[in-house]
Design an enzyme around this catalytic site. Sequence first.
Site, PDB file in Angstrom:
ATOM      1  N   HIS A   1       0.803  -1.221   0.000  1.00 41.34           N
ATOM      2  CA  HIS A   1       0.000   0.000   0.000  1.00 41.34           C
ATOM      3  C   HIS A   1       0.840   1.276   0.000  1.00 41.34           C
ATOM      4  CE1 HIS A   1      -3.421   2.577   1.648  1.00 41.34           C
ATOM      5  NE2 HIS A   1      -3.978   1.954   0.627  1.00 41.34           N
TER       6      HIS A   1
ATOM      7  N   LYS B   1       2.970   4.467  -1.211  1.00 34.16           N
ATOM      8  CA  LYS B   1       2.887   5.349  -2.379  1.00 34.16           C
ATOM      9  C   LYS B   1       4.103   6.279  -2.372  1.00 34.16           C
ATOM     10  CE  LYS B   1      -1.282   3.629  -1.894  1.00 34.16           C
ATOM     11  NZ  LYS B   1      -2.543   4.327  -1.753  1.00 34.16           N
TER      12      LYS B   1
ATOM     13  N   ASP C   1      15.264  10.738  -9.824  1.00 35.46           N
ATOM     14  CA  ASP C   1      16.613  11.178  -9.460  1.00 35.46           C
ATOM     15  C   ASP C   1      16.664  11.490  -7.960  1.00 35.46           C
ATOM     16  OD1 ASP C   1      17.478  10.703 -12.017  1.00 35.46           O
ATOM     17  OD2 ASP C   1      17.252  12.779 -12.671  1.00 35.46           O
TER      18      ASP C   1
END
Length: 555
Positions: free
Chosen positions: A219, A221, A226
């Site tokens: 879950h 995110k 870079d």
Amino acid sequence: MAAAAAAAGPVLWRRLLGLLPGRPGLAALLGRLSDRLGRNRDRRRRRSPWLLLAPLLSPAVPQVTSPPCCLCPEGVHRFQWIRNLVPEFGVSSSHVRVLSSPAEFFELMKGQINVAKRRVVMASLYLGTGPLEQELVDCLESTLEKSLQAKFPSDLKVSILLDFTRGSRGRKNSRTMLLPLLQRFPEQVRVSLFHTPNLRGLLRLLIPERFNETIGLQHMKVYLFDNNVILSGANLSDSYFTNRQDRYVFLQDCAEIADFFTELVDAVGDVSLQLQGDDTVRAVEGMVHPYKGDRAAYCRAANKRVMDVINSARARQQVLHAQTFHGDSLLTQEDAAAAGDRRPAPDTWIYPLIQMKPFEIQIDEIVTETLLTEAERGAKVYLTTGYFNLTQAYMDLVLGTRAEYQILLASPEVNGFFGAKGVAGAIPAAYVHIERQFYRAVCSLGQQERVRLQEYWRRGWTFHAKGLWLYLAGSSLPCLTLIGSPNFGYRSVHRDLEAQIAIVTESRALQQQLHQEQERLYLRSGAVSSATFEQPSRQVKLWVKLVTPLIKNFF
């Protein structure tokens, strides 16, 4: 032997689940009993809430023994105890930008992909299959193509981590969206699909698509380009790019933070299944298989792999801190600028908080409970979640501590499950039932002035924002925020892999950004009162009330 028998109890119940096709009520009841057995074991091991006031006592975390000094940020803020659990990254607030809209999030990601030269790392629950998601894939393909055609070809690497069950749902899915990249750039692209170790055996064979996602998910995110990082609760899907409200923070030119999250995603990727060019998957060579191999051995290996990343980064940051503030030859800021280091002095501190209960990693849970416990009288906590289903521990702290709480949650109409087909369509009603029970608890304790609920509503939108803002007593601006993937519910604490960051800042400009973010969200909400639950749209059917206690830990 006794410990092994206790651990085997929930496994036995889980195996019984697989023997009950067509009996969802009984299966849910057995699942509930299994979870209760697990919670009872956790409760017996649980530390007193007062010990949360002293996280330095945790035996798994070495204490910082270096003495305080007047040259380093020692004692600058009251939250530095967090660095005894995780690495502490000091940055300038000028490198932190709070985003406000799905469109801004989407355009920033595309722009960052287009200019990436060294690495693109993306961790999400899933990648959608619509035209906007294809546009994102096309950006990746274009950047990879440019990296090969450049006069001096770069070593650009793309690493994508998704959940196996959610990413494999349907004939057209996250996997099929990414296969062309894998086939065309096999040396540069890696796609890892995390499969929870708790979904195995008969349970895995008999639970259908969508329902198998209730057992546990990847879950996190994290979107990294870079040395730039976006932390969010948003997935890679069209609604999150258009009309599904979430939170997002952009950390610019933060190499150490980017390195940490790259290593974290690599670590979870190493214990995940690897997507191949022919749409098959296989485990990394030498790694225990997540659902075919021994579960305990797999979880031990995963714990070690992830904790090695956390502890190594923590050690690196401590060394950097010592060199910067405790070295034999301390440089002034002017000397550092003359030497070519033009980074401003830190006024903001970033702490990555990881929660992976399947691997016995509970850092986010410890820090969140401690923050709620220590919030003093006069402090204000603004807490938001798209799915209001607090764990009992969080609920007890909200109801039993002294700070003021304003809790923002989704009205039924902006819940992501509103209008869904089948059983999922009843989930918004289940959340209304949970909300009403919590509101009654607040009222029964006479806490309506201290703990307030507000519901977000926006026509044509859904609500997915989560996190909190902490305002110290007497302050009109927040000094700390939590932002990332956790929802403060049972799933976030016990089932899924989660990551968020705590941002602590002395910068008034960044505090203003965070305050404005909070105000934008809360301004689209209405206060919850007893009259709220008298509305026709808030009437919950009896069967939903009966089933909710059995299934609330699965959504």
